[in-house]
Scaffold this motif. Structure first.
Motif, short mmCIF file in Angstrom:
data_model
loop_
_atom_site.label_atom_id
_atom_site.label_comp_id
_atom_site.label_asym_id
_atom_site.label_seq_id
_atom_site.Cartn_x
_atom_site.Cartn_y
_atom_site.Cartn_z
N TRP A 18 36.24 53.64 127.33
CA TRP A 18 37.10 52.78 128.15
C TRP A 18 37.44 53.45 129.48
O TRP A 18 37.52 52.80 130.52
CB TRP A 18 38.36 52.47 127.35
CG TRP A 18 39.45 51.77 128.09
CD1 TRP A 18 39.49 50.46 128.46
CD2 TRP A 18 40.70 52.33 128.51
NE1 TRP A 18 40.66 50.17 129.09
CE2 TRP A 18 41.43 51.31 129.14
CE3 TRP A 18 41.27 53.61 128.41
CZ2 TRP A 18 42.70 51.52 129.67
CZ3 TRP A 18 42.53 53.82 128.93
CH2 TRP A 18 43.22 52.77 129.56
N LEU A 19 37.58 54.76 129.47
CA LEU A 19 37.87 55.50 130.69
C LEU A 19 36.65 55.62 131.60
O LEU A 19 36.75 56.09 132.73
CB LEU A 19 38.40 56.90 130.35
CG LEU A 19 39.83 56.98 129.79
CD1 LEU A 19 40.09 58.36 129.19
CD2 LEU A 19 40.85 56.65 130.86
N GLY A 20 35.50 55.23 131.10
CA GLY A 20 34.28 55.31 131.90
C GLY A 20 33.65 56.68 131.90
O GLY A 20 32.87 57.02 132.80
N LEU A 21 33.95 57.49 130.88
CA LEU A 21 33.41 58.85 130.80
C LEU A 21 32.20 58.88 129.88
O LEU A 21 32.08 58.06 128.96
CB LEU A 21 34.50 59.81 130.29
CG LEU A 21 35.75 59.90 131.17
CD1 LEU A 21 36.81 60.74 130.48
CD2 LEU A 21 35.40 60.49 132.53
N PRO A 22 31.29 59.82 130.08
CA PRO A 22 30.10 59.89 129.22
C PRO A 22 30.48 60.24 127.79
O PRO A 22 31.50 60.90 127.55
CB PRO A 22 29.28 61.01 129.87
CG PRO A 22 30.25 61.81 130.67
CD PRO A 22 31.29 60.84 131.14
N PRO A 23 29.69 59.80 126.83
CA PRO A 23 30.00 60.11 125.42
C PRO A 23 30.10 61.61 125.20
O PRO A 23 29.42 62.40 125.85
CB PRO A 23 28.81 59.50 124.66
CG PRO A 23 28.23 58.48 125.59
CD PRO A 23 28.46 58.99 126.98
N ALA A 24 30.95 61.97 124.26
CA ALA A 24 31.12 63.39 123.92
C ALA A 24 31.43 63.49 122.44
O ALA A 24 32.02 62.59 121.84
CB ALA A 24 32.25 64.02 124.74
N VAL A 37 50.30 51.39 119.06
CA VAL A 37 50.40 50.39 120.12
C VAL A 37 49.57 50.83 121.33
O VAL A 37 49.78 51.92 121.88
CB VAL A 37 51.87 50.15 120.53
CG1 VAL A 37 51.94 49.13 121.66
CG2 VAL A 37 52.68 49.68 119.33
N ILE A 38 48.64 49.98 121.74
CA ILE A 38 47.81 50.24 122.91
C ILE A 38 48.32 49.37 124.05
O ILE A 38 48.47 48.16 123.90
CB ILE A 38 46.32 49.93 122.64
CG1 ILE A 38 45.83 50.71 121.42
CG2 ILE A 38 45.48 50.24 123.86
CD1 ILE A 38 45.84 52.21 121.59
N THR A 84 41.37 44.68 122.73
CA THR A 84 42.54 45.19 123.46
C THR A 84 42.10 45.96 124.69
O THR A 84 42.63 45.77 125.80
CB THR A 84 43.38 46.10 122.55
OG1 THR A 84 43.86 45.35 121.43
CG2 THR A 84 44.57 46.68 123.31
N LEU A 85 41.12 46.85 124.53
CA LEU A 85 40.66 47.66 125.66
C LEU A 85 39.94 46.79 126.69
O LEU A 85 40.04 47.05 127.89
CB LEU A 85 39.75 48.77 125.16
CG LEU A 85 40.42 49.83 124.26
CD1 LEU A 85 39.40 50.86 123.80
CD2 LEU A 85 41.58 50.50 124.97
N ALA A 86 39.22 45.78 126.21
CA ALA A 86 38.52 44.90 127.15
C ALA A 86 39.49 44.14 128.04
O ALA A 86 39.15 43.78 129.18
CB ALA A 86 37.64 43.91 126.38
N ASP A 87 40.69 43.90 127.54
CA ASP A 87 41.71 43.20 128.33
C ASP A 87 42.44 44.12 129.30
O ASP A 87 43.32 43.67 130.04
CB ASP A 87 42.74 42.54 127.39
CG ASP A 87 42.18 41.32 126.68
OD1 ASP A 87 41.14 40.79 127.12
OD2 ASP A 87 42.78 40.90 125.66
N MET A 88 42.10 45.42 129.29
CA MET A 88 42.78 46.41 130.13
C MET A 88 41.76 47.14 130.99
O MET A 88 41.39 48.28 130.68
CB MET A 88 43.55 47.41 129.26
CG MET A 88 44.69 46.82 128.48
SD MET A 88 45.29 47.90 127.13
CE MET A 88 45.08 49.54 127.82
#
Length: 431
Positions: free
Chosen positions: A227-233, A150-151, A295-299
């Motif tokens: 989603w957190l706005g962090l650079p890819p890792a 659940v997200i 889901t993430l786009a809605d948050m």
């Protein structure tokens, strides 16, 4: 309708209550500690009760009297001082179902779990399945919903852990990164409950709530990092033994009241794969459950999500550091009583007062250092740390003010420790 929601302040339960209120229903919530929930949702009637102690139909009859529907969103991950799986998932549900039948409750919605299985060796999945069986064997108009991962905008437990791993600096550590996961939005879960209590779903329906396609855990973590706005890792697989060690430590901490999502039950769920079958839901609904990307786009996220994700993994380090600092300080003070007392005596304190101060301080340090690792005592231990530190600083300032200028800085160095206690108090709450 008058609807009772069990576990109404949990991650799923709170979303369900919000949706039912928007639908215009009269909602009653039930949980062990409802003070915060009452402040957040004052329009809900709250009942403070421990489900694990409501094991007879007679215990539930006053609670369900007059209700049109019951939603069971309560649950626990693993046995511990605060949780009894058999009582919460099976015993109380058996009694509750009987009470609902006697009281004339029409509808019952059960929030279960992907992987619930009567033959499972895992107590979580087995007791969940036993509760489901009690519901399915009843004469009620029941719906059993089995959500995947659940997200939700809120995060604790497993979802908080995933956010923290996604925010790890430099790389993303993951045990079992190739194991498959199917997510579901908490909004979709609440929508399913809304349809169930409204009678818009086929009666006596048991269905998985999952997005259409499964994806590796590594992909979920990468999506959360973006989603957190962090650079890819890079997602770096961690050795299985590290996961087992973390699970063992988390299980031990569970004995002290900490409900870590790293406990062995959670790791077993990931090892099994958090996957279900979306077909049944698609057959009864005209709207498929949304994928993780939607889901993430809605948050939308902001700096508070990044703060939370980074602090979540720091929290156990903070508490472990404080505990060790105070325990070691107290033990050294007791072992070297004479040397510690001599320092005070050299600054004009009487020998008897010096020895008494060292002894009392050492014992107090050990007590608060041990108490802070017990969840039920942690807040009081942190407040005691603040009181002891401030008393220490005040006494030292009055009796030996020269210590402020000591080149080793015994007084100055207590200020950062005091600040760390304030941080621990700020992040103590789990939900």
């Amino acid at each position: 309708m008058k609807i009772l929601v069990l576990g109404g302040y949990g991650l799923i339960g709170d979303a369900v209550i919000g949706r039912l209120l928007r639908d215009g229903h009269q909602v009653t919530g039930l949980g062990r500690d409802v003070r915060d929930a009452g402040r957040r949702r004052p329009s809900v009637r709250w009942i403070a009760a421990d489900m694990s102690k409501l094991l007879a139909a007679e215990d539930w009859l006053p609670v369900v009297a007059g209700m049109d529907a019951v939603v069971n969103a309560a649950g626990a991950l693993q046995d511990g001082p605060r949780d009894r799986l058999d009582a919460v998932h099976r015993g109380s549900v058996v009694a509750l179902v009987t009470a609902c039948e006697r009281a004339g409750v029409r509808c019952f919605a059960q929030i279960s779990a992907i992987g619930a299985d009567l033959s499972s060796a895992n107590p979580f999945f087995r007791t969940k399945a036993q509760g489901d069986k009690a519901v399915a064997s009843s004469s009620l108009e029941w719906t059993i919903l089995r959500p995947g991962l659940v997200i939700s905008p809120a995060a604790y437990g497993g979802t908080a852990l995933l956010r923290a791993l996604a925010a790890f600096p430099g790389f993303v550590p993951a045990v079992m990164p190739s194991h498959l996961i199917q997510t579901v939005s908490v909004t979709d879960v609440a929508e399913a409950v809304s349809l169930a209590v409204a009678g818009s779903l086929p009666p006596r329906l048991a269905v998985d709530l999952v997005e259409a396609n499964a994806r590796p855990l590594a992909e979920v973590l990468s999506a959360l990092r973006a989603w957190l706005g962090l650079p890819p890792a890079r997602v770096v697989p961690m050795p299985a033994i590290l996961g087992r060690l973390a699970g063992a430590v988390a299980d031990m901490l569970g004995m002290f009241g900490w409900r870590s999502p790293l406990r062995s039950a959670a790791l077993a769920a990931v090892a099994r794969g958090v996957t279900g079958d979306a077909t049944a839901w698609n057959q009864v609904s005209d709207r498929p459950l949304q994928p993780l990307e939607a889901t993430l786009a809605d948050m939308p996220t902001n700096v508070q999500e990044r703060w939370f994700a980074r602090l979540w993994l720091a929290k156990p380090v903070i508490f472990a550091g404080l505990s060790l600092f105070w325990l070691v300080s107290g033990i050294i003070g007791l072992i070297r009583q004479e040397a510690a007392a001599d320092i005070l005596v050299s600054h004009g304190v009487s020998a008897s007062l010096a020895h008494l101060s060292v002894l009392g301080g050492g014992v107090a340090d050990i007590l608060v250092g041990a108490a802070v690792v017990v969840r039920s005592l942690a807040r009081r231990a942190l407040l005691a740390m603040m009181a002891i530190t401030l008393s220490y600083l005040a006494a030292a300032t009055l009796l030996v003010p020269g210590l402020w200028l000591d080149p080793l800085g015994p007084l100055v160095k207590t200020i950062p420790a005091l600040c760390l206690v304030l941080v621990a108090l700020a992040v103590l709450d789990e939900r």
